[in-house]
Write a protein that holds these residues in place. Structure first.
Motif, short mmCIF file in Angstrom:
data_model
loop_
_atom_site.label_atom_id
_atom_site.label_comp_id
_atom_site.label_asym_id
_atom_site.label_seq_id
_atom_site.Cartn_x
_atom_site.Cartn_y
_atom_site.Cartn_z
N GLU A 36 0.87 -0.63 0.04
CA GLU A 36 -0.11 -0.33 -0.30
C GLU A 36 1.13 1.26 0.23
O GLU A 36 2.01 1.29 -0.09
CB GLU A 36 -0.95 -0.16 1.09
N CYS A 37 0.66 2.17 -0.84
CA CYS A 37 0.88 3.02 -0.52
C CYS A 37 2.11 4.21 1.05
O CYS A 37 0.92 3.66 1.96
CB CYS A 37 -0.01 4.32 -0.63
N PRO A 38 3.15 3.83 1.23
CA PRO A 38 3.65 4.14 2.76
C PRO A 38 3.60 5.05 2.73
O PRO A 38 3.64 6.14 4.15
CB PRO A 38 5.02 4.44 2.62
N ASP A 39 2.64 6.59 2.26
CA ASP A 39 2.84 7.96 2.97
C ASP A 39 0.85 7.82 3.22
O ASP A 39 0.64 8.57 4.34
CB ASP A 39 1.90 9.34 1.51
N CYS A 40 0.30 7.34 2.72
CA CYS A 40 -1.62 7.21 3.42
C CYS A 40 -2.39 6.09 3.55
O CYS A 40 -3.33 6.31 3.98
CB CYS A 40 -2.58 8.27 2.48
N GLY A 41 -1.19 5.35 3.12
CA GLY A 41 -2.43 3.50 3.29
C GLY A 41 -3.17 3.25 2.04
O GLY A 41 -3.63 1.96 2.06
N ALA A 75 0.66 4.54 -8.44
CA ALA A 75 0.67 5.86 -7.64
C ALA A 75 -1.18 5.02 -6.90
O ALA A 75 -1.76 4.85 -7.04
CB ALA A 75 -0.33 6.71 -9.12
N CYS A 76 -1.47 6.12 -5.51
CA CYS A 76 -2.51 6.22 -4.66
C CYS A 76 -3.65 6.29 -5.49
O CYS A 76 -3.17 7.54 -6.01
CB CYS A 76 -1.79 6.03 -3.18
N PRO A 77 -4.71 7.01 -5.04
CA PRO A 77 -5.85 8.07 -5.29
C PRO A 77 -5.38 9.34 -5.18
O PRO A 77 -5.88 10.08 -5.67
CB PRO A 77 -7.14 6.92 -4.21
N PHE A 78 -4.36 9.06 -3.89
CA PHE A 78 -3.91 10.75 -3.33
C PHE A 78 -3.03 11.17 -4.11
O PHE A 78 -2.82 12.74 -3.65
CB PHE A 78 -3.73 11.03 -1.76
N GLY A 79 -2.40 10.39 -5.20
CA GLY A 79 -1.49 10.94 -5.94
C GLY A 79 0.03 11.21 -6.18
O GLY A 79 0.73 11.74 -6.32
N HIS A 80 0.44 10.78 -4.43
CA HIS A 80 1.42 10.25 -3.81
C HIS A 80 1.50 8.62 -5.23
O HIS A 80 1.51 7.89 -5.15
CB HIS A 80 1.51 9.35 -2.64
N VAL A 81 2.89 9.33 -6.00
CA VAL A 81 3.29 8.64 -6.95
C VAL A 81 5.45 7.70 -6.77
O VAL A 81 5.84 8.56 -5.94
CB VAL A 81 4.08 9.56 -8.26
ZN LIG Z 1 -1.15 7.98 -0.65
#
Ligand SMILES: [Zn+2]
Ligand SMILES: [Zn+2]
Length: 238
Positions: free
Chosen positions: A28-33, A45-51
């Motif tokens: 999962e995205c390490p920034d927001c899960g 990328a995650c839905p919040f745009g962390h690439v």
């Molecule tokens: Zn994220």
């Protein structure tokens, strides 16, 4: 024919999507899960745009268990610099065809000398069935023992254990290899053996492949500790 090719490429696209979903699913995205999706070559990328580059974020080198670094066209162990195939790339090729062409040309000229010696070594190299009546001296071919060792995964392919007394049909191996690689390619290690003696089988397969490469039936590319065997792309070399 074009239709068939299109269907094959559609299937490959589907398989690629499915494969990438599967390999990304435990992460999962390490920034927001958030849930990650591939958005490009080596990019997710995650839905919040962390690439991020999933290979750098989630994969460790099998040799030293450390992070990977991204080189121009491939990934490598950040400690010992060995090439590490990315789990997050679907195709066996690393990033681009031009790079592979270059690598293949390089390895081709490097191997040319070795193959010539190998050819000379087998007096009946052009006949369909090669029968080795004498024990060859593997050590007389520069680099071959090392190569065979690396692929065979044994400590030493010595001349004594390495016995050619059994007849060896290159035609059979060649047909087997062609049927195994199909239209695309396959790793050397995943081509099923034809003989029960797995060590000899691997060595024979390897020798057959050298001849097949020489005859432009396949291309061989080193791929980490393995060898990528592909059908020769006549269009790319036209
Ligand atoms: Zn994220
Ligand atoms: Zn390493």
């Amino acid at each position: 024919m074009t239709q068939v090719m299109r269907r094959v490429s559609d299937l490959k696209d589907l398989a690629r999507k499915y494969y990438l979903e599967v390999v990304l699913s435990p992460h999962e995205c390490p920034d927001c899960g958030g849930h990650l999706q591939m958005v490009g070559q080596s990019q997710s990328a995650c839905p919040f745009g962390h690439v991020l580059d999933p290979t750098l974020s989630f994969q460790r080198s099998p040799c030293c268990s450390v992070e990977l670094v991204r080189k121009t066209f491939h990934y490598a162990c950040s400690r010992c610099n060995q090439i590490v195939p990315s789990r997050f790339l679907f195709d066996e090729r690393i990033f681009n065809k031009a790079y592979f062409r270059e690598m293949m040309q390089e390895s081709r000229s490097r191997d040319k000398k070795r193959r010539e010696e190998l050819r000379k070594f087998f007096a009946e190299s052009r006949s369909n069935t090669l029968t080795f009546l004498e024990e060859p001296d593997i050590g007389s071919i520069p680099g071959l023992a090392e190569d065979l060792n690396a692929f065979v995964g044994t400590e030493m392919v010595g001349t004594k254990e390495f016995c050619y007394k059994t007849a060896f049909s290159m035609t059979q191996y060649r047909e087997h290899v062609l049927s195994m690689i199909g239209l695309g390619g396959r790793l050397f290690s995943t081509i099923s053996p034809m003989s029960e003696d797995s060590r000899k089988d691997k060595a024979w397969r390897f020798i057959t492949l050298l001849f097949m490469e020489q005859d432009r039936e396949v291309t061989l590319t080193q791929y980490g500790q393995d060898l990528l065997v592909e059908r020769f792309d006549h269009e790319a070399y036209a």
